[in-house]
Write an enzyme that holds these catalytic residues in place. Structure first.
Site, mmCIF file in Angstrom:
data_model
loop_
_atom_site.group_PDB
_atom_site.id
_atom_site.type_symbol
_atom_site.label_atom_id
_atom_site.label_comp_id
_atom_site.label_asym_id
_atom_site.label_seq_id
_atom_site.Cartn_x
_atom_site.Cartn_y
_atom_site.Cartn_z
ATOM 1 N N PHE A 6 0.820 -1.222 0.000
ATOM 2 C CA PHE A 6 0.000 0.000 0.000
ATOM 3 C C PHE A 6 0.854 1.273 0.000
ATOM 4 O O PHE A 6 0.348 2.358 -0.241
ATOM 5 C CB PHE A 6 -0.923 0.019 1.220
ATOM 6 C CG PHE A 6 -2.115 -0.910 1.140
ATOM 7 C CD1 PHE A 6 -2.166 -1.963 0.238
ATOM 8 C CD2 PHE A 6 -3.209 -0.722 1.981
ATOM 9 C CE1 PHE A 6 -3.280 -2.808 0.164
ATOM 10 C CE2 PHE A 6 -4.336 -1.564 1.920
ATOM 11 C CZ PHE A 6 -4.361 -2.606 1.015
ATOM 12 N N LYS A 7 2.146 1.116 0.329
ATOM 13 C CA LYS A 7 3.064 2.269 0.444
ATOM 14 C C LYS A 7 2.385 3.355 1.264
ATOM 15 O O LYS A 7 1.742 3.063 2.278
ATOM 16 C CB LYS A 7 3.499 2.747 -0.949
ATOM 17 C CG LYS A 7 4.216 1.642 -1.741
ATOM 18 C CD LYS A 7 4.953 2.136 -2.963
ATOM 19 C CE LYS A 7 5.721 0.999 -3.597
ATOM 20 N NZ LYS A 7 6.465 1.396 -4.792
ATOM 21 N N HIS A 89 13.080 -2.201 1.247
ATOM 22 C CA HIS A 89 12.440 -1.754 0.010
ATOM 23 C C HIS A 89 13.279 -0.641 -0.607
ATOM 24 O O HIS A 89 13.958 0.106 0.092
ATOM 25 C CB HIS A 89 11.013 -1.252 0.314
ATOM 26 C CG HIS A 89 10.207 -1.030 -0.928
ATOM 27 N ND1 HIS A 89 10.300 0.126 -1.671
ATOM 28 C CD2 HIS A 89 9.323 -1.819 -1.575
ATOM 29 C CE1 HIS A 89 9.497 0.025 -2.722
ATOM 30 N NE2 HIS A 89 8.895 -1.144 -2.685
ATOM 31 N N GLU A 137 13.226 -6.086 -7.546
ATOM 32 C CA GLU A 137 12.493 -5.002 -8.215
ATOM 33 C C GLU A 137 13.482 -3.998 -8.807
ATOM 34 O O GLU A 137 14.134 -3.267 -8.048
ATOM 35 C CB GLU A 137 11.617 -4.239 -7.206
ATOM 36 C CG GLU A 137 10.600 -5.081 -6.496
ATOM 37 C CD GLU A 137 9.576 -4.220 -5.739
ATOM 38 O OE1 GLU A 137 8.400 -4.578 -5.797
ATOM 39 O OE2 GLU A 137 9.959 -3.208 -5.118
ATOM 40 N N ILE A 142 9.897 0.880 -10.957
ATOM 41 C CA ILE A 142 8.906 0.977 -9.875
ATOM 42 C C ILE A 142 7.989 2.178 -10.110
ATOM 43 O O ILE A 142 8.448 3.283 -10.387
ATOM 44 C CB ILE A 142 9.597 1.092 -8.495
ATOM 45 C CG1 ILE A 142 10.296 -0.229 -8.151
ATOM 46 C CG2 ILE A 142 8.599 1.459 -7.404
ATOM 47 C CD1 ILE A 142 11.052 -0.232 -6.836
ATOM 48 N N GLY A 173 6.018 -2.265 -11.801
ATOM 49 C CA GLY A 173 5.174 -2.059 -12.977
ATOM 50 C C GLY A 173 4.156 -3.160 -13.236
ATOM 51 O O GLY A 173 3.466 -3.117 -14.264
ATOM 52 N N ALA A 194 2.249 -2.414 -6.352
ATOM 53 C CA ALA A 194 1.625 -1.316 -5.621
ATOM 54 C C ALA A 194 0.674 -0.535 -6.517
ATOM 55 O O ALA A 194 -0.542 -0.735 -6.487
ATOM 56 C CB ALA A 194 2.700 -0.398 -5.036
ATOM 57 N N SER A 195 1.235 0.347 -7.362
ATOM 58 C CA SER A 195 0.408 1.332 -8.063
ATOM 59 C C SER A 195 -0.667 0.722 -8.959
ATOM 60 O O SER A 195 -1.724 1.331 -9.148
ATOM 61 C CB SER A 195 1.301 2.286 -8.876
ATOM 62 O OG SER A 195 2.148 1.569 -9.734
HETATM 63 O O1 G3P Z 1 6.667 -2.721 -3.399
HETATM 64 C C1 G3P Z 1 6.156 -2.836 -4.678
HETATM 65 C C2 G3P Z 1 6.712 -1.870 -5.589
HETATM 66 O O2 G3P Z 1 7.849 -1.196 -5.282
HETATM 67 C C3 G3P Z 1 6.326 -1.922 -7.001
HETATM 68 O O3 G3P Z 1 5.584 -0.773 -7.193
HETATM 69 O O4 G3P Z 1 3.944 0.623 -8.279
HETATM 70 O O5 G3P Z 1 5.683 -0.538 -9.629
HETATM 71 O O6 G3P Z 1 3.858 -1.854 -8.598
HETATM 72 P P1 G3P Z 1 4.724 -0.634 -8.507
#
Ligand code: G3P
Length: 214
Positions: A6-7, A89, A137, A142, A173, A194-195
């Protein structure tokens, strides 16, 4: 396995975090998928009480009861109902010795650890600390629109060779079921994202699609 981090997205804090966690629980129940969430420390106790899916902290500090103003005490995270914690992270990097001590503290009290790494090689270097999962990641992807599985699939295959599929999560992503499927076909056990969920207009639809990729 799908973990949504959820950040500190506004859509994923406070009351909205509770609602979003409940949507994750709904989708987990409807599909049977292994879906988990990682929430900010302030929301941890409340969300753990409201949902039955595993809830993770986003960070702990390697501290003990006593002095340590402002730190996040692993025991409090555990007592709040957390199943585990993310560590290192990309947005909360730790010195190697701090990471090692944090994993040790998490193990002492039975918190599952998801340790993030910026490359397969860095992830492999954490194997000596024996975390439960290592999430690779690429930082430049990200929060972006292109999934690691599309942009750098070779990273996932390489990470699976170095780290082993049982411990490997990948992220950056990831947005849909095809991304999840590709990550798993390339050797990952699951995804950390996340996003794709926190910014979605219809998070339930996105989660159903993500779960279809498992
Ligand atoms: O912790 C998950 C993350 O860093 C990836 O973020 O927004 O690219 O899915 P996102």
């Amino acid at each position: 396995m799908i973990i949504t981090n959820f950040k500190l997205y506004e859509s994923a804090t406070g009351d909205k975090a509770v609602a979003l966690a409940k949507i994750h629980e709904e989708v987990a129940k409807e599909t049977g998928a292994n879906i988990q969430v990682s929430v900010q420390a302030i929301d941890l106790a409340r969300i753990s009480q409201e949902v039955s899916i595993p809830v993770f902290a986003q960070h702990i500090d390697p501290v003990n009861f006593g002095s340590g103003t402002g730190h996040i005490l692993p025991e409090s995270v555990k007592n709040s109902g957390a199943a585990g914690t993310i560590l290192n992270h990309s947005e909360r990097r730790l010195k190697r010795e701090v990471l090692e001590a944090s994993i040790k503290r998490a193990k002492e009290i039975g918190l599952t650890t998801v340790v993030c790494a910026e490359s397969p090689e860095e992830g492999a270097s954490f194997l000596e600390f024996d975390p439960d999962f290592i999430a690779v990641e690429p930082p430049e992807l990200i929060g972006g629109d292109i999934s690691v599985s599309t942009s750098q699939p070779e990273i996932i295959e390489h990470a699976a060779k170095l780290i082993g599929s049982e411990k490997l999560l990948v992220g950056a992503g990831v947005k849909n079921g095809v991304d999840v499927k590709t990550c798993i076909e390339l050797g990952a056990k699951g995804v950390l994202l996340a996003s794709g969920v926190t910014k979605a207009e219809d998070p339930k639809a996105v989660l159903l699609d993500l779960a279809s990729g498992l």
